[in-house]
Enzyme design. Structure first.
Site, PDB file in Angstrom:
ATOM      1  N   LYS A 162       0.620  -0.941   0.107  1.00 45.51           N
ATOM      2  CA  LYS A 162       0.006  -0.167  -0.034  1.00 45.51           C
ATOM      3  C   LYS A 162       0.785   1.487  -0.014  1.00 45.51           C
ATOM      4  CE  LYS A 162      -0.981   1.312   3.768  1.00 45.51           C
ATOM      5  NZ  LYS A 162      -1.509   1.795   5.672  1.00 45.51           N
ATOM      6  N   THR A 163       1.852   1.434   1.432  1.00 47.08           N
ATOM      7  CA  THR A 163       2.520   2.548   0.687  1.00 47.08           C
ATOM      8  C   THR A 163       3.844   2.502   0.066  1.00 47.08           C
ATOM      9  OG1 THR A 163       2.996   2.203   3.146  1.00 47.08           O
ATOM     10  CG2 THR A 163       3.976   3.502   2.444  1.00 47.08           C
ATOM     11  N   ARG A 223       0.071  -9.595  10.444  1.00 46.34           N
ATOM     12  CA  ARG A 223       1.760  -9.137  10.922  1.00 46.34           C
ATOM     13  C   ARG A 223       2.474 -10.222  10.727  1.00 46.34           C
ATOM     14  NH1 ARG A 223       0.343  -4.963   9.623  1.00 46.34           N
ATOM     15  NH2 ARG A 223      -2.183  -6.664   8.945  1.00 46.34           N
ATOM     16  N   GLN A 283      -9.600  -3.743   7.620  1.00 47.42           N
ATOM     17  CA  GLN A 283      -8.559  -3.488   9.260  1.00 47.42           C
ATOM     18  C   GLN A 283      -8.749  -2.093   9.613  1.00 47.42           C
ATOM     19  OE1 GLN A 283      -4.132  -3.857   8.676  1.00 47.42           O
ATOM     20  NE2 GLN A 283      -4.870  -3.928   6.488  1.00 47.42           N
ATOM     21  N   ASP A 302      -4.335   8.198   3.443  1.00 46.77           N
ATOM     22  CA  ASP A 302      -4.142   6.762   3.494  1.00 46.77           C
ATOM     23  C   ASP A 302      -5.151   6.636   5.390  1.00 46.77           C
ATOM     24  OD1 ASP A 302      -2.616   4.445   3.804  1.00 46.77           O
ATOM     25  OD2 ASP A 302      -0.763   6.028   4.992  1.00 46.77           O
ATOM     26  N   GLU A 303      -4.681   4.554   4.839  1.00 47.57           N
ATOM     27  CA  GLU A 303      -5.539   4.386   6.707  1.00 47.57           C
ATOM     28  C   GLU A 303      -7.087   4.737   5.835  1.00 47.57           C
ATOM     29  OE1 GLU A 303      -4.562   1.848   7.168  1.00 47.57           O
ATOM     30  OE2 GLU A 303      -2.541   2.371   8.636  1.00 47.57           O
TER      31      GLU A 303
END
Length: 719
Positions: free
Chosen positions: A86-87, A649, A296, A265-266
């Site tokens: 994503k980043t 994770r 998430q 973002d997010e």
DNA sequence: AATCGTCTGCTTTTT
DNA sequence: GCAGACGATT
């Protein structure tokens, strides 16, 4: 170019269809040649310089990622599953805009944490001419709002030098209001009041402030007192910025003109106000690139609205939606486990994570007799792997639902002399010495900031007690002046004891003198700060009030670190004292994150966005995950997402454990495995228990010892 | 102003 | 069972 048209984009003379999803073919490869000139869509192309060309960058992306980067104008939602790069996509997209010749200062990237914003900036600087890249605005929602408000809040009847109240200050104010407002027999938990007020403030629906109820009265009073203090809380930052843009078209247009491309973002964590802020900024152009993962979304309890992402197309009509599902982080075993868990949620945008990294080790689900065995097993295994396989301790993380669970692991790490770090818990900025220190700086930066002035006044205790302060406050409200002016008033002081009057004079003189010194153009702020803290007796008090030498050193170091930050900040010309305090109030600190040494102990919430090769997900029991409280609140889906976040994770190895019994609230209680664990796919997991695992790993005599321990524990349980 | 004893309540916490 | 808050003491 209209949204979602998958417009034709020119690449070095070749033609690239933004919508295509297949692997680049030969023609495209030459078009995307690493050093090729780049020209695409939106603006006048810039000559690429010493940085990797846009073509090469695209070549490193998978087809969907490429589409995300190449999408031209209009709204786009990038549903980025865990670990799908994503980043990378978001930064590459910014780079792409820069290559297109978009003015860097017209690009705005918004995140939730300073950490994320700073990381993005770092990354961007390595990808594009730093001189240009630096001009891109990358900040948190809250600091964006501060920027907006520092310019225009006067239109809403506040002074431009408003103070930002943090959680603690907000709580303090609410507590004081409750005690002043509540009748003898009335009770109101400050905590409850705070969260109700925050909910009311955030959910735009104005809950007809009913001053007949205690809560309503407290709410109304809280709002008016904040205003008289010229202070805003974290919620206000959003609320007021939105109000400013909504009610003042010229402000709105000015901002819309300034920021032509928005990236968020997010996005799953945005609340109603944040969404509204984005729509106001985006305007007709609607160049919004939202990145997030509804699976998430774990901050619903803080007001995050999953519907913002679930119904993105209705908020931004004509939006294109892309799904990133290829995962670059985890093994297939981990991903299948994650997929199996999350598919139990109904309200979601279905995604299937996959990876080409192979199946990997099976996910272990381990039953433990009790929480002490759980922590000793986990820590001993980490110790063992570290010793025998030289696995760095930084590779391990222990994830848990509640902070209270960290304790056993902490103790166990200490026993085994395993270095560890705990993430979460009390934040740096909540430490007393840090808050006291900042109070001094804020008082000097803006002596009419009553709250911080009064806090500074109490450290060290100067013999100015509650009564004097209360009297001064009353008078300051009556006369509509700052408390400092009351303190400086000779008539007021003559009504105090001699000692108090002297203390007030000393204190106000000190603040005023340093106010002048700090505002000199070339002032050495670090040096001044140290003088201020010495002179005011701050450092002396800091050492005096500590029980141990070690604690004193620690706290003094915290303060000295902050002074160092201030020096660096002004040296780098990032801004003046007021700007520094804004950043710090919003938790933005240039942390030289000394690369984490040791095992990471972390809550599931805090672990979002991180990854670890070896993950232990502990205490996965009914009542803990899902937490008892979530059932009452009907947020089981969020608990499931929390588990999903935990699972995703893990990069290589995942161990999930639950106990048959644990000590909760002081007494031993039986436990059931989490109902979520029934949903795990058998083919990717291995179910086992403490004894089996011990027998496999330990020499026989150790097993006996372990068994003896177990018996000892059992008798302890009974006794 | 500091200290001691009693009471309470107990998920998560980007800003 | 323990930490943090608060009120009553000196």
């Amino acid at each position: 170019m209209p949204a979602g048209s998958g417009g034709v984009v020119e690449w070095a003379g070749g033609t690239y269809f933004g919508r295509r999803t297949q692997e680049p073919d030969a023609e495209m490869q030459s078009a995307l040649a690493p050093d090729g000139e780049v020209r695409c869509g939106i603006g006048p192309a810039l000559e690429p310089r010493r940085f990797t060309s846009m073509g090469a960058r695209l070549f490193d992306l998978n087809p969907v990622q490429q589409q995300a980067v190449l999408h031209d104008e209009g709204p786009i939602l990038i549903l980025a599953g865990a670990g799908t790069g994503k980043t990378r996509v978001i930064t590459t997209r910014i780079v792409r805009l820069l290559y297109d010749g978009i003015d860097p200062s017209a690009i705005l990237g918004v995140t939730f944490t300073n950490k994320a914003a700073n990381e993005m900036r770092e990354r961007l600087l390595t990808m594009f001419d730093p001189e240009q890249a630096r001009k891109v605005t990358l900040c948190t929602f809250h600091s964006l709002c501060v920027r907006i408000l520092r310019q225009g809040i006067d239109l809403l009847g506040y002074k431009k030098n408003f103070t930002i109240f943090d959680e603690g200050e907000t709580m303090g104010l609410i507590k004081r209001i409750i005690t002043r407002t509540a009748a003898q027999d009335e009770k109101l938990e400050p905590n409850v009041a705070r969260s109700m007020i925050s909910k009311a403030k955030n959910s735009s629906w104005n809950p007809q402030v009913d001053t007949k109820t205690l809560l309503g009265a407290v709410y109304a009073r809280y709002e008016s007192e904040l205003k008289t203090l010229n202070a805003v809380d974290f919620d206000d930052l959003l609320i007021l910025a939105v109000r400013l843009l909504r009610e003042f078209p010229e402000k709105r247009e000015q901002m819309q003109e300034r920021y032509q491309h928005l990236l968020v973002d997010e996005f799953q964590d945005t609340n109603l106000l944040q969404l509204e802020l984005m729509t106001l900024l985006a305007g007709k152009r609607s160049n919004v690139c939202a990145v997030g993962d509804d699976d998430q979304s774990i901050y619903g309890w803080r007001g995050a609205e999953v519907t913002n992402i679930l119904e993105f197309e209705s908020h931004f009509p004509g939006a294109r939606v892309l799904k990133l599902e290829q995962n670059y982080r985890s093994t297939d075993a981990v991903l299948q486990t994650a997929n199996a868990i999350i598919k139990g949620n109904v309200r979601r945008r279905a995604k299937q994570l996959w990876s080409d990294q192979g199946k990997g080790e099976r996910v272990r689900v381990v039953e433990m007799p009790d929480d002490r065995k759980e922590s000793s097993f986990v820590c001993e295994e980490i110790h063992h792997l570290h010793q025998t396989k030289q696995t760095p301790l930084e590779d391990f993380a222990v994830l848990f639902r509640t902070n209270a669970q960290s304790r056993g692991f902490e103790e166990e790490c200490r026993r085994l002399k395993l270095p560890y770090r705990i993430i979460g818990g009390i934040s740096f900025f909540e430490r007393r010495e840090v808050k006291d220190f900042l109070a001094y700086l804020q008082a000097v930066a803006n002596p009419s900031d009553d709250i911080h002035l009064l806090r500074a006044l109490q450290v060290p205790a100067r013999g100015v007690g509650q009564t004097t302060v209360q009297r001064a406050l009353n008078e300051s409200i009556q006369r509509e002046v700052g408390v400092i002016e009351v303190f400086e008033d000779l008539a007021f002081r003559s009504n105090c004891t001699k000692r108090t009057a002297g203390a007030l004079e000393m204190f106000t003189d000190c603040i005023r003198r340093f106010e002048g010194l700090f505002h000199q153009p070339m002032a050495d702020l670090g040096k001044l700060t140290r003088e201020l803290l010495d002179e005011s007796g701050f450092f002396e008090e800091l050492r005096r009030s500590c029980k141990t030498e070690e604690e004193a050193d620690n706290r003094e170091r915290n303060v000295r670190d902050l002074i160092g930050d201030l020096e660096k900040y002004t040296l780098k010309k990032k801004g003046d004292l007021a700007k520094f305090l804004d950043d710090i109030s919003l938790g933005d600190r240039d942390t030289d994150d000394t690369q984490g040494n040791g095992v990471t102990l972390i809550t599931l919430h805090a672990a979002k966005g991180l990854e670890f090769p070896q993950v232990y997900l502990v205490g996965v029991e009914e009542g803990i995950l899902p937490h008892d409280r979530s059932k009452m609140e009907g947020s089981l889906d969020e608990e499931r997402r929390l588990l999903y976040v935990g699972i995703t994770r893990a990069m290589k190895m995942l161990t999930i454990s639950y106990c048959q019994g644990r000590v909760r609230y002081g007494s031993a209680m039986p436990c059931q495995p989490s109902s979520f664990l029934k949903e795990l796919p058998d083919d990717h997991i291995e179910r086992t228990d403490f004894h089996e695992i011990r027998n496999r790993q330990m020499a026989p005599e150790d097993v006996d010892a372990g068994f003896a321990n177990f018996k000892a524990f059992l008798s302890g349980l009974e006794g």
